[in-house]
Design a protein around this motif. Structure first.
Motif, PDB file in Angstrom:
ATOM      1  N   SER A   1       0.812  -1.208   0.000  1.00 34.67           N
ATOM      2  CA  SER A   1       0.000   0.000   0.000  1.00 34.67           C
ATOM      3  C   SER A   1       0.851   1.266   0.000  1.00 34.67           C
ATOM      4  O   SER A   1       0.331   2.364  -0.030  1.00 34.67           O
ATOM      5  CB  SER A   1      -0.953   0.007   1.194  1.00 34.67           C
ATOM      6  OG  SER A   1      -0.222   0.101   2.391  1.00 34.67           O
ATOM      7  N   MET A   2       2.175   1.107   0.038  1.00 38.45           N
ATOM      8  CA  MET A   2       3.087   2.248  -0.042  1.00 38.45           C
ATOM      9  C   MET A   2       3.593   2.378  -1.473  1.00 38.45           C
ATOM     10  O   MET A   2       4.125   1.428  -2.034  1.00 38.45           O
ATOM     11  CB  MET A   2       4.271   2.060   0.904  1.00 38.45           C
ATOM     12  CG  MET A   2       3.911   2.113   2.368  1.00 38.45           C
ATOM     13  SD  MET A   2       3.315   3.709   2.920  1.00 38.45           S
ATOM     14  CE  MET A   2       4.841   4.634   2.998  1.00 38.45           C
ATOM     15  N   LEU A   3       3.429   3.572  -2.053  1.00 37.56           N
ATOM     16  CA  LEU A   3       3.859   3.818  -3.425  1.00 37.56           C
ATOM     17  C   LEU A   3       5.171   4.588  -3.406  1.00 37.56           C
ATOM     18  O   LEU A   3       5.260   5.648  -2.793  1.00 37.56           O
ATOM     19  CB  LEU A   3       2.795   4.623  -4.166  1.00 37.56           C
ATOM     20  CG  LEU A   3       1.403   4.013  -4.171  1.00 37.56           C
ATOM     21  CD1 LEU A   3       0.399   5.007  -4.722  1.00 37.56           C
ATOM     22  CD2 LEU A   3       1.394   2.741  -4.973  1.00 37.56           C
ATOM     23  N   ALA A   4       6.180   4.062  -4.074  1.00 35.78           N
ATOM     24  CA  ALA A   4       7.484   4.716  -4.149  1.00 35.78           C
ATOM     25  C   ALA A   4       7.619   5.402  -5.502  1.00 35.78           C
ATOM     26  O   ALA A   4       7.299   4.819  -6.534  1.00 35.78           O
ATOM     27  CB  ALA A   4       8.597   3.685  -3.966  1.00 35.78           C
ATOM     28  N   CYS A   5       8.083   6.632  -5.487  1.00 37.60           N
ATOM     29  CA  CYS A   5       8.252   7.400  -6.722  1.00 37.60           C
ATOM     30  C   CYS A   5       9.338   6.749  -7.582  1.00 37.60           C
ATOM     31  O   CYS A   5      10.368   6.315  -7.075  1.00 37.60           O
ATOM     32  CB  CYS A   5       8.613   8.840  -6.397  1.00 37.60           C
ATOM     33  SG  CYS A   5       8.712   9.895  -7.857  1.00 37.60           S
ATOM     34  N   ASP A   6       9.088   6.698  -8.889  1.00 36.29           N
ATOM     35  CA  ASP A   6      10.055   6.098  -9.812  1.00 36.29           C
ATOM     36  C   ASP A   6      11.076   7.101 -10.350  1.00 36.29           C
ATOM     37  O   ASP A   6      11.948   6.739 -11.134  1.00 36.29           O
ATOM     38  CB  ASP A   6       9.321   5.434 -10.986  1.00 36.29           C
ATOM     39  CG  ASP A   6       8.650   4.130 -10.576  1.00 36.29           C
ATOM     40  OD1 ASP A   6       9.240   3.398  -9.759  1.00 36.29           O
ATOM     41  OD2 ASP A   6       7.548   3.846 -11.069  1.00 36.29           O
ATOM     42  N   ASN A   7      10.980   8.357  -9.929  1.00 36.39           N
ATOM     43  CA  ASN A   7      11.968   9.355 -10.319  1.00 36.39           C
ATOM     44  C   ASN A   7      13.263   9.040  -9.570  1.00 36.39           C
ATOM     45  O   ASN A   7      13.275   8.932  -8.345  1.00 36.39           O
ATOM     46  CB  ASN A   7      11.457  10.756  -9.952  1.00 36.39           C
ATOM     47  CG  ASN A   7      12.438  11.850 -10.292  1.00 36.39           C
ATOM     48  OD1 ASN A   7      13.558  11.605 -10.737  1.00 36.39           O
ATOM     49  ND2 ASN A   7      12.026  13.084 -10.061  1.00 36.39           N
ATOM     50  N   ALA A   8      14.373   8.901 -10.290  1.00 34.99           N
ATOM     51  CA  ALA A   8      15.652   8.500  -9.684  1.00 34.99           C
ATOM     52  C   ALA A   8      16.132   9.493  -8.624  1.00 34.99           C
ATOM     53  O   ALA A   8      16.817   9.110  -7.686  1.00 34.99           O
ATOM     54  CB  ALA A   8      16.713   8.329 -10.769  1.00 34.99           C
TER      55      ALA A   8
END
Length: 101
Positions: free
Chosen positions: A26-33
């Motif tokens: 349920s935790m979304l991690a940003c894909d921006n490096a």
């Protein structure tokens, strides 16, 4: 993302500052490096009214053609990413703190 990706991301939700330990999915991690922020799915959908989470399927406004999810801050829709938020919703904790200073 593998375990290495998870290690670079904050464990707290940027919006509510809670850790969702029961369901890591349920935790979304940003894909921006360059970004290490996470958002819990509840805050993204409920407070930011952004139904563009990776698990939603086809109608993903924030997921690019490459399948990467960019967080509300990278897309400049989170309260703290703008000077003054005029929306009538619960603001993120960083924005509320900034308003009190």
């Amino acid at each position: 993302g593998g375990e290495g990706d998870d290690a670079k991301h904050n464990k707290y939700c940027h919006f509510c500052q809670h850790v969702k330990v029961k369901r890591a999915s349920s935790m979304l991690a940003c894909d921006n490096a360059e970004c290490a922020r996470r958002f819990c799915e509840h805050c993204v959908v409920t407070h930011l009214e952004d139904a563009s989470t990776p698990s939603d399927g086809p109608a993903l406004s924030a997921v690019g053609a490459d399948g990467k999810w960019l967080c509300p801050i990278c897309r400049k829709i989170c309260c703290c990413a703008i000077q003054q938020c005029l929306r009538t919703h619960r603001h993120c904790k960083a924005y509320r703190y900034r308003q009190r200073r």
